[in-house]
Write a protein that holds these residues in place. Sequence first.
Motif, mmCIF file in Angstrom:
data_model
loop_
_atom_site.group_PDB
_atom_site.id
_atom_site.type_symbol
_atom_site.label_atom_id
_atom_site.label_comp_id
_atom_site.label_asym_id
_atom_site.label_seq_id
_atom_site.Cartn_x
_atom_site.Cartn_y
_atom_site.Cartn_z
ATOM 1 N N LEU A 50 0.829 -1.206 0.000
ATOM 2 C CA LEU A 50 0.000 0.000 0.000
ATOM 3 C C LEU A 50 0.865 1.258 0.000
ATOM 4 O O LEU A 50 0.477 2.271 -0.581
ATOM 5 N N GLY A 51 2.025 1.195 0.631
ATOM 6 C CA GLY A 51 2.940 2.326 0.635
ATOM 7 C C GLY A 51 3.469 2.641 -0.751
ATOM 8 O O GLY A 51 3.761 3.797 -1.072
ATOM 9 N N LEU A 52 3.594 1.612 -1.593
ATOM 10 C CA LEU A 52 4.063 1.829 -2.956
ATOM 11 C C LEU A 52 3.071 2.638 -3.787
ATOM 12 O O LEU A 52 3.463 3.325 -4.726
ATOM 13 N N VAL A 53 1.798 2.533 -3.448
ATOM 14 C CA VAL A 53 0.779 3.293 -4.182
ATOM 15 C C VAL A 53 0.355 4.554 -3.431
ATOM 16 O O VAL A 53 -0.554 5.254 -3.855
ATOM 17 N N GLY A 54 1.006 4.823 -2.288
ATOM 18 C CA GLY A 54 0.744 6.056 -1.564
ATOM 19 C C GLY A 54 -0.318 5.990 -0.496
ATOM 20 O O GLY A 54 -0.739 7.025 0.014
ATOM 21 N N VAL A 55 -0.782 4.805 -0.123
ATOM 22 C CA VAL A 55 -1.799 4.663 0.914
ATOM 23 C C VAL A 55 -1.103 4.274 2.214
ATOM 24 O O VAL A 55 -0.323 3.329 2.252
ATOM 25 N N VAL A 56 -1.377 5.020 3.293
ATOM 26 C CA VAL A 56 -0.773 4.733 4.590
ATOM 27 C C VAL A 56 -1.889 4.475 5.591
ATOM 28 O O VAL A 56 -2.775 5.309 5.769
ATOM 29 N N LEU A 57 -1.851 3.316 6.224
ATOM 30 C CA LEU A 57 -2.824 2.974 7.258
ATOM 31 C C LEU A 57 -2.116 3.024 8.603
ATOM 32 O O LEU A 57 -1.055 2.445 8.773
ATOM 33 N N GLY A 58 -2.710 3.693 9.571
ATOM 34 C CA GLY A 58 -2.083 3.808 10.881
ATOM 35 C C GLY A 58 -3.050 3.464 11.993
ATOM 36 O O GLY A 58 -4.261 3.399 11.796
ATOM 37 N N GLY A 59 -2.513 3.226 13.150
ATOM 38 C CA GLY A 59 -3.322 2.923 14.326
ATOM 39 C C GLY A 59 -3.788 1.483 14.366
ATOM 40 O O GLY A 59 -3.393 0.643 13.563
ATOM 41 N N TRP A 60 -4.630 1.203 15.338
ATOM 42 C CA TRP A 60 -5.102 -0.159 15.574
ATOM 43 C C TRP A 60 -5.938 -0.685 14.406
ATOM 44 O O TRP A 60 -5.733 -1.802 13.949
ATOM 45 N N VAL A 61 -6.879 0.123 13.952
ATOM 46 C CA VAL A 61 -7.772 -0.313 12.883
ATOM 47 C C VAL A 61 -7.005 -0.467 11.571
ATOM 48 O O VAL A 61 -7.206 -1.434 10.840
ATOM 49 N N GLY A 62 -6.112 0.453 11.307
ATOM 50 C CA GLY A 62 -5.296 0.353 10.092
ATOM 51 C C GLY A 62 -4.425 -0.883 10.101
ATOM 52 O O GLY A 62 -4.265 -1.560 9.078
ATOM 53 N N TYR A 63 -3.842 -1.193 11.265
ATOM 54 C CA TYR A 63 -3.019 -2.388 11.376
ATOM 55 C C TYR A 63 -3.865 -3.645 11.193
ATOM 56 O O TYR A 63 -3.439 -4.601 10.551
ATOM 57 N N LEU A 64 -5.085 -3.640 11.742
ATOM 58 C CA LEU A 64 -5.989 -4.783 11.594
ATOM 59 C C LEU A 64 -6.383 -4.980 10.135
ATOM 60 O O LEU A 64 -6.351 -6.107 9.619
#
Length: 83
Positions: A50-64
Amino acid sequence: METAQIGWIAAIIVGGFAGWFASMFMKSDTGVLLNIVLGIVGAAVANLLLGLVGVVLGGWVGYLVAGFVGACILIAIARAVRR
């Protein structure tokens, strides 16, 4: 995993849930330890992709979410290799 901003113990717990959800969704028969590994490694893989396409997920829900998506990808790859 560093962009998620959660600790290692939380990563194990959330990774376990993500791997468990993915194993139920993909109808795979994995154990608790493999669920945790799938969730943690899956989150790392999904965050990288996802980082390669520019999407960053953070926090508990993003990690899940990242762990679930990544674990599903890893289960699909494992099935393809086994066949």
